[in-house]
Enzyme design. Structure first.
Site: not given
Length: 387
Positions: A140, A164, A186, A252, A278, A346
């Site tokens: 990051s 990635f 930067h 984003e 169920r 679960q």
């Protein structure tokens, strides 16, 4: 009628938006049936032709101005494409990356020549896109990237590697985050636009083997003296890249929060349907107070999250969404997503661990939302700095 009655997104109030919503749904029904999506999952990527089909149907560049070949919409139209993709179970198609993350860089920061050169082809699907930020040893911390784009004659040569990278195998237009002046920290970062066709020295690495998002390709990229013309620096001026990145991150991060919200709703809807059918110990799972209390709690918090996400969307449309609020949305809603999906799994018992059940895939696919777009630990640091 959904089982969980969470309020519809505000963008659905507009009749034109609703019509677009129906049209997008019909496209996915026709062009992305379950059999085709299963093939994408097996292959680990969406085939390139689907991008051109989506472009021809008007799903790409929906918020790009009409003068550049787009459809003149706004963030609400982009969210219709994202929402319907989730509703129809269309996995792997990186429309949100293309429409909401990458194209805005060109629309907001590109020169007039850059917009005219690339936007029409990105809207048509002739170009599929990716953005190359992360590096193997950086994560990051974008200020410490090592990929460089150094001047060479009438252009630049890119050297380095990225990892990635979503849509890395399909992309033929990549925005590369690189340092044009490594001595400036930067302030020396620039965004370099690269068309991959015929680019000597550019190489795609392997598709990374992930624990989720099976149909979406995530790749390594390598750059060995890859030459690009000087005109390919986004905005035409060196050293603006870090500020361009920071300017687009709120949108984003809101997108990630919205996608997390969509998953929360789908997980609840799927689980309520399951527990009401169920049976165990002579009655349905739903009949147990623990089940009702668990789902009631998740619905209450999910509804609160939806109200917050809608408010953030309204702020974005008004140009008022700030970095801190977007960071809160990304952090809080993705954390809630993880909890909701886990508790819903679960309630499925052993079947929740079987990939044939949607909740199992949601469980695997959801984990990354707390990592990409800036890890949630980074989000907490940004929130703390505002206090």
């Amino acid at each position: 009628m959904p089982v969980i009655d969470v309020p519809q997104p505000e963008y659905m109030d507009d009749e034109e938006i609703s019509m677009f919503h129906d049209a997008v749904g019909k496209f996915y029904d026709r062009h992305a049936p379950e059999k085709r999506v299963l093939k994408w999952r097996e292959d680990g990527q969406v085939e390139r032709d689907f991008w051109r089909e989506a472009g021809a149907a008007g799903l790409l560049g929906v918020s790009v101005p009409e003068e550049y070949g787009g459809h003149g919409g706004d963030f609400r139209h982009d969210m219709v494409v994202v929402n319907q993709q989730a509703n129809k179970g269309v996995e792997g198609f990186a429309a949100s990356l293309h429409n909401v993350i990458i194209l805005p860089y060109l629309v907001r920061h590109g020169t007039e020549e850059q917009k005219k050169k690339w936007l029409p082809r990105l809207v048509s699907g002739d170009l599929a896109s990716a953005i190359a930020m992360s590096e193997p040893a950086v994560g990051s911390d974008l200020q410490n990237i090592t990929t460089t784009a150094l001047k060479d004659g009438n252009g630049y040569k890119i050297n380095g590697s990225k990892t990635f990278i979503s849509n890395g195998q399909n992309a033929d237009f990549i925005i590369v985050v690189a340092k044009t002046d490594p001595s400036e920290g930067h302030k020396g970062i620039s965004l370099i636009c690269l068309e991959t066709e015929g680019a000597e020295g550019f190489q795609r690495g392997k598709k990374l083997d992930k624990i989720g998002l099976d149909a979406q390709d995530t790749s390594e990229l390598f750059f060995d003296d890859v030459f690009v013309p000087a005109d390919n620096v986004l905005g035409g001026v060196e050293g603006k890249g870090f500020y361009q990145l920071m300017g687009e991150l709120p949108q984003e991060r809101l997108l990630i929060a919205i996608q997390a919200m969509i998953t929360i709703e789908k997980a609840l809807e799927t689980t309520v349907e399951y527990v009401k059918q169920r049976k165990a110990f002579g009655k349905t799972i739903w009949d147990f107070q623990n089940t009702q209390f668990t789902l009631a709690d998740l619905k209450a918090r999910g509804t609160a999250a939806k109200v917050f996400v809608n408010d953030c969307t309204a702020k974005l449309l008004d140009g008022k969404l700030d970095v801190t609020t977007a960071s809160i949305a990304k952090y809080w809603v993705t954390e809630l997503q993880g909890e909701v999906v886990d508790k819903c799994l679960q309630l499925h018992g052993g079947w929740g661990y079987i990939n044939d059940y949607p909740i199992a895939r949601m469980f695997r696919d959801s984990r990354v939302s707390r990592i990409y777009g800036g890890s949630n630990e980074i989000m907490k640091m940004l929130i703390a700095r505002s206090m």
